[in-house]
Design a protein around this motif. Structure first.
Motif, PDB file in Angstrom:
ATOM      1  N   THR A  18       0.849  -1.184   0.000  1.00 46.48           N
ATOM      2  CA  THR A  18       0.000   0.000   0.000  1.00 46.48           C
ATOM      3  C   THR A  18       0.885   1.235   0.000  1.00 46.48           C
ATOM      4  O   THR A  18       1.988   1.231   0.532  1.00 46.48           O
ATOM      5  N   VAL A  19       0.381   2.306  -0.600  1.00 45.10           N
ATOM      6  CA  VAL A  19       1.132   3.548  -0.732  1.00 45.10           C
ATOM      7  C   VAL A  19       0.996   4.390   0.534  1.00 45.10           C
ATOM      8  O   VAL A  19      -0.108   4.557   1.066  1.00 45.10           O
ATOM      9  N   HIS A  20       2.120   4.909   0.965  1.00 48.84           N
ATOM     10  CA  HIS A  20       2.186   5.854   2.081  1.00 48.84           C
ATOM     11  C   HIS A  20       3.195   6.923   1.681  1.00 48.84           C
ATOM     12  O   HIS A  20       3.900   6.772   0.696  1.00 48.84           O
ATOM     13  N   HIS A  29       4.353   0.040   1.816  1.00 54.38           N
ATOM     14  CA  HIS A  29       4.309  -0.859   2.966  1.00 54.38           C
ATOM     15  C   HIS A  29       3.822  -2.226   2.506  1.00 54.38           C
ATOM     16  O   HIS A  29       2.823  -2.312   1.797  1.00 54.38           O
ATOM     17  N   MET A  30       4.544  -3.276   2.909  1.00 57.50           N
ATOM     18  CA  MET A  30       4.226  -4.641   2.501  1.00 57.50           C
ATOM     19  C   MET A  30       4.232  -5.556   3.714  1.00 57.50           C
ATOM     20  O   MET A  30       4.955  -5.311   4.669  1.00 57.50           O
ATOM     21  N   TRP A  31       3.440  -6.630   3.658  1.00 56.86           N
ATOM     22  CA  TRP A  31       3.430  -7.635   4.712  1.00 56.86           C
ATOM     23  C   TRP A  31       4.443  -8.710   4.373  1.00 56.86           C
ATOM     24  O   TRP A  31       4.454  -9.235   3.266  1.00 56.86           O
ATOM     25  N   SER A  32       5.319  -9.047   5.315  1.00 57.58           N
ATOM     26  CA  SER A  32       6.308 -10.101   5.112  1.00 57.58           C
ATOM     27  C   SER A  32       5.874 -11.351   5.871  1.00 57.58           C
ATOM     28  O   SER A  32       5.814 -11.336   7.109  1.00 57.58           O
ATOM     29  N   GLU A  33       5.561 -12.407   5.121  1.00 56.37           N
ATOM     30  CA  GLU A  33       5.211 -13.676   5.757  1.00 56.37           C
ATOM     31  C   GLU A  33       6.424 -14.233   6.508  1.00 56.37           C
ATOM     32  O   GLU A  33       6.291 -14.795   7.587  1.00 56.37           O
ATOM     33  N   GLU A  34       7.600 -14.068   5.921  1.00 52.33           N
ATOM     34  CA  GLU A  34       8.832 -14.566   6.522  1.00 52.33           C
ATOM     35  C   GLU A  34       9.110 -13.920   7.879  1.00 52.33           C
ATOM     36  O   GLU A  34       9.462 -14.582   8.842  1.00 52.33           O
ATOM     37  N   LEU A  35       8.929 -12.613   7.958  1.00 49.57           N
ATOM     38  CA  LEU A  35       9.166 -11.886   9.205  1.00 49.57           C
ATOM     39  C   LEU A  35       7.921 -11.793  10.076  1.00 49.57           C
ATOM     40  O   LEU A  35       7.997 -11.368  11.221  1.00 49.57           O
ATOM     41  N   ASN A  36       6.768 -12.144   9.499  1.00 55.29           N
ATOM     42  CA  ASN A  36       5.480 -12.000  10.174  1.00 55.29           C
ATOM     43  C   ASN A  36       5.300 -10.569  10.670  1.00 55.29           C
ATOM     44  O   ASN A  36       4.923 -10.317  11.807  1.00 55.29           O
ATOM     45  N   GLY A  37       5.594  -9.638   9.777  1.00 54.55           N
ATOM     46  CA  GLY A  37       5.466  -8.240  10.148  1.00 54.55           C
ATOM     47  C   GLY A  37       5.474  -7.334   8.936  1.00 54.55           C
ATOM     48  O   GLY A  37       5.667  -7.767   7.803  1.00 54.55           O
ATOM     49  N   GLY A  61      -7.209 -13.175  -2.139  1.00 59.34           N
ATOM     50  CA  GLY A  61      -6.431 -13.768  -1.057  1.00 59.34           C
ATOM     51  C   GLY A  61      -5.805 -12.748  -0.128  1.00 59.34           C
ATOM     52  O   GLY A  61      -5.048 -13.113   0.765  1.00 59.34           O
ATOM     53  N   TYR A  62      -6.061 -11.469  -0.351  1.00 61.71           N
ATOM     54  CA  TYR A  62      -5.519 -10.406   0.491  1.00 61.71           C
ATOM     55  C   TYR A  62      -6.647  -9.583   1.092  1.00 61.71           C
ATOM     56  O   TYR A  62      -7.751  -9.545   0.562  1.00 61.71           O
ATOM     57  N   GLU A  63      -6.333  -8.912   2.163  1.00 63.51           N
ATOM     58  CA  GLU A  63      -7.268  -7.959   2.768  1.00 63.51           C
ATOM     59  C   GLU A  63      -6.464  -6.877   3.459  1.00 63.51           C
ATOM     60  O   GLU A  63      -5.315  -7.105   3.848  1.00 63.51           O
ATOM     61  N   LEU A  64      -7.045  -5.698   3.603  1.00 68.37           N
ATOM     62  CA  LEU A  64      -6.368  -4.614   4.299  1.00 68.37           C
ATOM     63  C   LEU A  64      -6.496  -4.804   5.802  1.00 68.37           C
ATOM     64  O   LEU A  64      -7.572  -5.100   6.309  1.00 68.37           O
ATOM     65  N   TYR A  67      -4.426  -1.256  10.352  1.00 68.07           N
ATOM     66  CA  TYR A  67      -3.383  -0.244  10.357  1.00 68.07           C
ATOM     67  C   TYR A  67      -2.998   0.195   8.943  1.00 68.07           C
ATOM     68  O   TYR A  67      -2.106   1.004   8.768  1.00 68.07           O
ATOM     69  N   GLY A  68      -3.651  -0.342   7.905  1.00 66.25           N
ATOM     70  CA  GLY A  68      -3.435   0.125   6.543  1.00 66.25           C
ATOM     71  C   GLY A  68      -2.414  -0.646   5.741  1.00 66.25           C
ATOM     72  O   GLY A  68      -2.213  -0.360   4.579  1.00 66.25           O
ATOM     73  N   GLY A  69      -1.750  -1.647   6.331  1.00 68.17           N
ATOM     74  CA  GLY A  69      -0.832  -2.474   5.572  1.00 68.17           C
ATOM     75  C   GLY A  69      -1.602  -3.543   4.828  1.00 68.17           C
ATOM     76  O   GLY A  69      -2.770  -3.782   5.091  1.00 68.17           O
ATOM     77  N   LEU A  70      -0.976  -4.175   3.885  1.00 64.06           N
ATOM     78  CA  LEU A  70      -1.637  -5.226   3.118  1.00 64.06           C
ATOM     79  C   LEU A  70      -1.175  -6.572   3.644  1.00 64.06           C
ATOM     80  O   LEU A  70       0.021  -6.835   3.702  1.00 64.06           O
ATOM     81  N   ILE A  71      -2.108  -7.410   4.068  1.00 64.61           N
ATOM     82  CA  ILE A  71      -1.737  -8.706   4.611  1.00 64.61           C
ATOM     83  C   ILE A  71      -2.520  -9.799   3.918  1.00 64.61           C
ATOM     84  O   ILE A  71      -3.585  -9.556   3.360  1.00 64.61           O
ATOM     85  N   LYS A  72      -1.985 -11.014   3.945  1.00 67.45           N
ATOM     86  CA  LYS A  72      -2.712 -12.152   3.376  1.00 67.45           C
ATOM     87  C   LYS A  72      -3.817 -12.565   4.332  1.00 67.45           C
ATOM     88  O   LYS A  72      -3.690 -12.467   5.539  1.00 67.45           O
ATOM     89  N   LYS A  73      -4.896 -13.069   3.764  1.00 70.13           N
ATOM     90  CA  LYS A  73      -5.978 -13.623   4.586  1.00 70.13           C
ATOM     91  C   LYS A  73      -5.497 -14.915   5.218  1.00 70.13           C
ATOM     92  O   LYS A  73      -4.562 -15.552   4.731  1.00 70.13           O
ATOM     93  N   ASP A  74      -6.143 -15.321   6.281  1.00 73.55           N
ATOM     94  CA  ASP A  74      -5.828 -16.611   6.898  1.00 73.55           C
ATOM     95  C   ASP A  74      -6.078 -17.726   5.915  1.00 73.55           C
ATOM     96  O   ASP A  74      -7.056 -17.696   5.160  1.00 73.55           O
ATOM     97  N   LYS A  75      -5.201 -18.708   5.928  1.00 75.52           N
ATOM     98  CA  LYS A  75      -5.372 -19.869   5.055  1.00 75.52           C
ATOM     99  C   LYS A  75      -6.421 -20.772   5.663  1.00 75.52           C
ATOM    100  O   LYS A  75      -6.452 -21.008   6.854  1.00 75.52           O
ATOM    101  N   GLU A  76      -7.271 -21.294   4.813  1.00 85.73           N
ATOM    102  CA  GLU A  76      -8.334 -22.193   5.307  1.00 85.73           C
ATOM    103  C   GLU A  76      -7.886 -23.617   5.244  1.00 85.73           C
ATOM    104  O   GLU A  76      -7.116 -24.025   4.482  1.00 85.73           O
TER     105      GLU A  76
END
Length: 76
Positions: A18-20, A29-37, A61-64, A67-76
């Motif tokens: 997402t743009v900031h 700003h991006m969500w890092s699965e590896e860092l979980n942050g 497969g994504y949702e905001l 806090y405005g960052g982009l994160i993946k949805k929970d895996k089902e």
């Protein structure tokens, strides 16, 4: 024209974010699965935005997050 909150995709890596704005210009700003942050770019001039990034619709497969960052949805 880009604006805060736009959803973007990196043309090379395919990462979504997402743009900031920062004191250095545009920051992505991006969500890092590896860092979980949240990770972010240091900032770059808005005029160079389209060299590496493109504005896109919300990818499947994504949702905001609240806090405005982009994160993946929970895996089902």
């Amino acid at each position: 024209m880009i604006k805060v909150g736009d959803i973007v995709r990196n043309k090379t890596t395919g990462e979504y974010g997402t743009v900031h704005f920062s004191s250095f210009g545009v920051s992505i700003h991006m969500w890092s699965e590896e860092l979980n942050g949240l990770v972010k770019t240091l900032g770059f001039p808005a005029s160079s935005y389209s060299e590496d990034w493109e504005t896109v619709d919300m990818p499947e497969g994504y949702e905001l997050a609240k806090y405005g960052g982009l994160i993946k949805k929970d895996k089902e």
